[in-house]
Design a protein around this motif. Structure first.
Motif, short mmCIF file in Angstrom:
data_model
loop_
_atom_site.label_atom_id
_atom_site.label_comp_id
_atom_site.label_asym_id
_atom_site.label_seq_id
_atom_site.Cartn_x
_atom_site.Cartn_y
_atom_site.Cartn_z
N ALA A 67 37.99 39.06 40.51
CA ALA A 67 38.33 38.15 41.60
C ALA A 67 39.83 38.22 41.91
O ALA A 67 40.24 38.21 43.08
N GLU A 97 40.52 41.34 43.93
CA GLU A 97 40.00 41.23 45.30
C GLU A 97 40.82 40.24 46.13
O GLU A 97 41.11 40.48 47.30
N ARG A 136 36.07 38.36 56.20
CA ARG A 136 35.54 37.02 55.89
C ARG A 136 34.36 37.11 54.92
O ARG A 136 34.20 36.28 54.05
N LYS A 137 33.56 38.15 55.07
CA LYS A 137 32.43 38.35 54.15
C LYS A 137 32.96 38.63 52.75
O LYS A 137 32.44 38.10 51.76
N ARG A 138 33.99 39.45 52.64
CA ARG A 138 34.60 39.73 51.33
C ARG A 138 35.13 38.44 50.71
O ARG A 138 34.95 38.20 49.52
N ASP A 148 34.10 35.36 51.31
CA ASP A 148 32.95 34.54 50.90
C ASP A 148 32.30 35.09 49.63
O ASP A 148 31.87 34.32 48.76
N ASP A 149 32.23 36.41 49.52
CA ASP A 149 31.66 37.02 48.32
C ASP A 149 32.45 36.63 47.06
O ASP A 149 31.87 36.29 46.03
N VAL A 150 33.78 36.67 47.14
CA VAL A 150 34.62 36.29 45.99
C VAL A 150 34.43 34.80 45.68
O VAL A 150 34.25 34.42 44.52
N GLN A 162 31.88 32.82 46.33
CA GLN A 162 30.55 32.58 45.75
C GLN A 162 30.42 33.19 44.36
O GLN A 162 29.78 32.59 43.48
N ARG A 163 31.01 34.36 44.14
CA ARG A 163 30.94 35.00 42.83
C ARG A 163 31.58 34.11 41.76
O ARG A 163 31.04 33.94 40.67
N ASN A 166 29.32 31.01 41.24
CA ASN A 166 28.07 31.35 40.56
C ASN A 166 28.29 31.82 39.11
O ASN A 166 27.37 31.75 38.29
#
Length: 162
Positions: free
Chosen positions: A88, A91, A145-147, A149-151, A153-154, A157
């Motif tokens: 994270a 990224e 923005r997707k990247r 959101d992925d970080v 959420q990762r 989670n």
């Protein structure tokens, strides 16, 4: 002599002391609170009317974490694995150099990732306005923005309650 003793006794009774004060040359200072390595915050649309916003997740450099599902929930203590934290961090640093755009829509909430390592000159503060909207954004901005959101959420989670 009685008058002096009576005045001293009265002063002690009024102040609640024995009349003698010992000065501490080094006042005790509370330790500074630890700054989280990662702070994830999600503010819903219309957040201006709310004053009880809390971060969704705080992660310390040792992996200790505090998660709050929503503003009404009690915080839960736990951990986030070191490999997830490291990935994270990499990224988030990469995302600092990209354009995530600002949609044309008004208030659509805000998502924030604050990365604050020990060296303050390495801090990264990523803010995505109206994360659910893609109005007026380029394909590159949508991908960034997707990247983000992925970080986000990762990290959420990967939280393991204690």
């Amino acid at each position: 002599m009685r008058t002096v003793a009576a005045v001293g006794l009265t002063a002690a009774i009024v102040t609640g002391t024995s009349g003698f004060a010992a000065a501490d040359p080094t006042p005790a200072q509370a330790p500074a609170p630890a700054v989280a390595l990662f702070t994830l915050t999600a503010m819903p649309a219309g957040w201006q009317t709310r004053t009880d916003l809390h971060p969704s997740l705080l992660i310390q450099s040792d992996g200790h974490a505090t998660k709050r599902a929503d503003n009404a929930a009690q915080p839960v203590e736990g951990t986030v694995p070191a490999d997830v934290i490291g990935a994270a961090a990499a990224e988030v640093k990469a995302l600092a150099a990209v354009d995530m755009g600002t949609p044309g829509q008004g208030d659509g909430g805000t998502s924030i990732i604050d990365y604050m390592p020990q060296a303050p000159d390495q801090d990264v503060h990523l803010i995505v306005y109206a994360p659910e909207s893609s109005e007026g954004l380029t394909d590159e901005q949508k991908a960034s923005r997707k990247r983000f959101d992925d970080v986000f959420q990762r990290l959420l989670n990967a939280f393991v309650p204690a």
